[in-house]
Design a protein around this motif. Sequence first.
Motif, PDB file in Angstrom:
ATOM      1  N   ALA A 219      15.623  21.011 -14.552  1.00 46.65           N
ATOM      2  CA  ALA A 219      16.762  20.595 -15.378  1.00 46.65           C
ATOM      3  C   ALA A 219      17.097  19.123 -15.160  1.00 46.65           C
ATOM      4  O   ALA A 219      17.456  18.418 -16.115  1.00 46.65           O
ATOM      5  N   LEU A 220      16.993  18.646 -13.920  1.00 48.08           N
ATOM      6  CA  LEU A 220      17.294  17.245 -13.635  1.00 48.08           C
ATOM      7  C   LEU A 220      16.323  16.316 -14.356  1.00 48.08           C
ATOM      8  O   LEU A 220      16.729  15.345 -14.999  1.00 48.08           O
ATOM      9  N   ILE A 221      15.043  16.609 -14.268  1.00 43.29           N
ATOM     10  CA  ILE A 221      14.050  15.740 -14.913  1.00 43.29           C
ATOM     11  C   ILE A 221      14.175  15.807 -16.427  1.00 43.29           C
ATOM     12  O   ILE A 221      14.083  14.785 -17.124  1.00 43.29           O
ATOM     13  N   HIS A 222      14.423  16.982 -16.974  1.00 43.92           N
ATOM     14  CA  HIS A 222      14.579  17.102 -18.425  1.00 43.92           C
ATOM     15  C   HIS A 222      15.834  16.382 -18.905  1.00 43.92           C
ATOM     16  O   HIS A 222      15.853  15.809 -19.998  1.00 43.92           O
ATOM     17  N   SER A 223      16.898  16.419 -18.122  1.00 42.35           N
ATOM     18  CA  SER A 223      18.116  15.702 -18.516  1.00 42.35           C
ATOM     19  C   SER A 223      17.892  14.195 -18.472  1.00 42.35           C
ATOM     20  O   SER A 223      18.328  13.469 -19.381  1.00 42.35           O
ATOM     21  N   MET A 224      17.200  13.696 -17.455  1.00 41.43           N
ATOM     22  CA  MET A 224      16.886  12.271 -17.401  1.00 41.43           C
ATOM     23  C   MET A 224      15.964  11.872 -18.543  1.00 41.43           C
ATOM     24  O   MET A 224      16.116  10.792 -19.130  1.00 41.43           O
ATOM     25  N   SER A 225      15.016  12.739 -18.874  1.00 48.25           N
ATOM     26  CA  SER A 225      14.072  12.439 -19.950  1.00 48.25           C
ATOM     27  C   SER A 225      14.759  12.436 -21.306  1.00 48.25           C
ATOM     28  O   SER A 225      14.384  11.670 -22.200  1.00 48.25           O
ATOM     29  N   THR A 226      15.765  13.300 -21.477  1.00 46.94           N
ATOM     30  CA  THR A 226      16.476  13.356 -22.753  1.00 46.94           C
ATOM     31  C   THR A 226      17.314  12.109 -22.975  1.00 46.94           C
ATOM     32  O   THR A 226      17.288  11.512 -24.056  1.00 46.94           O
ATOM     33  N   LEU A 227      18.070  11.695 -21.953  1.00 48.47           N
ATOM     34  CA  LEU A 227      18.903  10.498 -22.105  1.00 48.47           C
ATOM     35  C   LEU A 227      18.073   9.236 -22.264  1.00 48.47           C
ATOM     36  O   LEU A 227      18.461   8.306 -22.968  1.00 48.47           O
ATOM     37  N   SER A 228      16.918   9.186 -21.621  1.00 51.06           N
ATOM     38  CA  SER A 228      16.053   8.007 -21.717  1.00 51.06           C
ATOM     39  C   SER A 228      15.042   8.117 -22.841  1.00 51.06           C
ATOM     40  O   SER A 228      14.302   7.159 -23.100  1.00 51.06           O
ATOM     41  N   GLY A 236       5.089  20.354 -18.399  1.00 50.53           N
ATOM     42  CA  GLY A 236       4.378  20.213 -19.654  1.00 50.53           C
ATOM     43  C   GLY A 236       5.221  20.343 -20.891  1.00 50.53           C
ATOM     44  O   GLY A 236       4.690  20.540 -22.001  1.00 50.53           O
ATOM     45  N   GLY A 237       6.541  20.255 -20.781  1.00 47.07           N
ATOM     46  CA  GLY A 237       7.412  20.291 -21.940  1.00 47.07           C
ATOM     47  C   GLY A 237       8.369  21.468 -21.905  1.00 47.07           C
ATOM     48  O   GLY A 237       8.407  22.252 -20.946  1.00 47.07           O
ATOM     49  N   PHE A 330      11.314  14.031 -32.272  1.00 44.19           N
ATOM     50  CA  PHE A 330      10.368  12.939 -32.532  1.00 44.19           C
ATOM     51  C   PHE A 330      11.039  11.786 -33.270  1.00 44.19           C
ATOM     52  O   PHE A 330      10.585  10.645 -33.151  1.00 44.19           O
ATOM     53  N   LEU A 331      12.096  12.048 -34.026  1.00 45.99           N
ATOM     54  CA  LEU A 331      12.829  10.937 -34.625  1.00 45.99           C
ATOM     55  C   LEU A 331      13.486  10.087 -33.546  1.00 45.99           C
ATOM     56  O   LEU A 331      13.552   8.858 -33.665  1.00 45.99           O
ATOM     57  N   THR A 332      13.962  10.710 -32.488  1.00 42.39           N
ATOM     58  CA  THR A 332      14.535   9.965 -31.367  1.00 42.39           C
ATOM     59  C   THR A 332      13.467   9.449 -30.424  1.00 42.39           C
ATOM     60  O   THR A 332      13.796   8.837 -29.405  1.00 42.39           O
ATOM     61  N   THR A 333      12.194   9.682 -30.741  1.00 38.99           N
ATOM     62  CA  THR A 333      11.018   9.279 -29.947  1.00 38.99           C
ATOM     63  C   THR A 333      11.039   9.893 -28.547  1.00 38.99           C
ATOM     64  O   THR A 333      10.452   9.342 -27.623  1.00 38.99           O
ATOM     65  N   THR A 334      11.713  11.042 -28.398  1.00 37.07           N
ATOM     66  CA  THR A 334      11.660  11.767 -27.130  1.00 37.07           C
ATOM     67  C   THR A 334      10.352  12.517 -27.002  1.00 37.07           C
ATOM     68  O   THR A 334       9.676  12.454 -25.965  1.00 37.07           O
ATOM     69  N   GLY A 335       9.992  13.256 -28.021  1.00 33.41           N
ATOM     70  CA  GLY A 335       8.703  13.934 -28.038  1.00 33.41           C
ATOM     71  C   GLY A 335       8.698  15.324 -27.449  1.00 33.41           C
ATOM     72  O   GLY A 335       7.612  15.869 -27.189  1.00 33.41           O
ATOM     73  N   PHE A 336       9.853  15.932 -27.246  1.00 33.74           N
ATOM     74  CA  PHE A 336       9.892  17.319 -26.780  1.00 33.74           C
ATOM     75  C   PHE A 336       9.515  18.247 -27.927  1.00 33.74           C
ATOM     76  O   PHE A 336      10.026  18.122 -29.041  1.00 33.74           O
ATOM     77  N   GLU A 337       8.668  19.206 -27.641  1.00 32.91           N
ATOM     78  CA  GLU A 337       8.269  20.209 -28.623  1.00 32.91           C
ATOM     79  C   GLU A 337       9.049  21.487 -28.366  1.00 32.91           C
ATOM     80  O   GLU A 337       9.126  21.960 -27.233  1.00 32.91           O
ATOM     81  N   THR A 461      -0.337  14.545 -28.144  1.00 35.93           N
ATOM     82  CA  THR A 461      -0.619  15.947 -27.849  1.00 35.93           C
ATOM     83  C   THR A 461      -0.183  16.875 -28.968  1.00 35.93           C
ATOM     84  O   THR A 461      -0.882  17.834 -29.310  1.00 35.93           O
ATOM     85  N   VAL A 462       0.968  16.587 -29.566  1.00 34.19           N
ATOM     86  CA  VAL A 462       1.569  17.502 -30.535  1.00 34.19           C
ATOM     87  C   VAL A 462       1.124  17.193 -31.966  1.00 34.19           C
ATOM     88  O   VAL A 462       0.804  18.104 -32.738  1.00 34.19           O
TER      89      VAL A 462
END
Length: 506
Positions: A219-228, A236-237, A330-337, A461-462
Amino acid sequence: MQQIVRLPFFVVLMGIGAIAMIVPAGHAAVMEDFTTMRVFFYGFILFSILTVLIALATSGYSPANVARSQLVGLLSAFSVLPVMFAIPFYVAVGNTTFVNAWFEMVSCFTTTGATVYDTAGRLTPSLHLWRGLVGWLGGLLIWVTAISIFAPMNLGGFEVRATASAGQGAARSYTQIDKIADPSERLLRYTLTLTPIYAGLTLLLWIGLVVMGEFPYIALIHSMSTLSTSGISPIGGLYFAASRFWGEFLIFLFFVFALSRLTFSKGMIGEGGKGLRRDPEFITALVLIGTVTLLLFLRHYIGAADQNEPAQLREVGAALWGALFTVTSFLTTTGFESHFWDGATVWSGLQTPGLFLIGMALIGGGVATTAGGVKLLRIYALYRHGEREQERLLHPSSIGGGGREARRVRKQGAFISWVFFMLFALSIAAVMLMLSLTGVQFETSMVLAVSALSTTGPLATVAAETPIAYSGIPDPAKVILAAAMVLGRLETLAIIALFNPEIWQR
């Protein structure tokens, strides 16, 4: 404190990067991974000493030109600091090359999120935490510098609305910056203002994901990845996340901070009277998300209509949510699937075209956010210009309304937006050509070039017909992609500004 903030911008960032190495060292100590702990702790000592020595050598440094100093410092940060980040990472991984480690850190710091370590078990949890932390720091750097550096210089998308300072006015604007805005004071002021907001939002999302059932570390890494908007994940997503729909829904709500700067910086750059309802970027994002999601959903719905068995409401809802979340990501260029992205394929039997996601990543998010791409404000300016030209075809003598600012966006703003769009397209072509010279296939080079310049690493990848592994491309291609990530993060106009003769005259 004043002595520290008056140091060159790059030296301050170097010190922050050295201190950040304590985090993976402490985490590795808790995980009893003492090899990783020693590597990052020694890295903290080594680079702290190096930072102090450079700080002593440059303590009397006074920039002759503030605008030039800030741009050069920012370019140096994204070009040189990844080397420092990569050294302990390279030693801790062990069975890797330094080029791969450096590419990984460039990708993280530019919030691209492309990784050469495809196997989930290849890296230890502390190394994944370092990846997420570097990406998080890169996102914070973009938040601060976009308002403190790009905004007063009319770069990074701000030139769309503030084009009056072009030409000779640009020289006067640089002079004005020199007189009223000391670089250290301006950076310090916005750093102290934005850092608590950035960290608070990350903490809030982290707690929310844990409440939704996610493991605290993930959860910590996903939260940092979302804000950044880096899209970095240790598993792997989101497909393998324990929080499933509710975790995705919470992350979806936080995507708004990559769609409009007014969500976190309202009033900082003279836009206090405007809200999200009147923000053209946010409105443009809603239109794009709604339109593309509807097209994808209708495509799968029509495909499912040919099947003998009728679709269940659960399948329809999962397909709609998977398209909505992934398109926004992908519009926010985060890239989470989304976990439900593949469900639409199973439901209709049709493959989801990756071209939609490539288009979303190319457009990108809002100005002064961590998102990359062309930016929504530039797309809005081009749309308004096209709308006005179409109106003049029907009514040649008509007068465009909307006020002075709207006319500026439709004319000068659209012109500079078109220039940037052409530069972006030429950059894609140049990167594709250089990748092709290294032996990368044409179709693969196109996807890689877009993913690097739009800082959307998971795109490879996606969105590709077959997933592209960054580990399978040659080292010269990785160097080219790393340079493209830096170019995409800083934007072409900011690099061109360094070649402006007026900025070097003093």
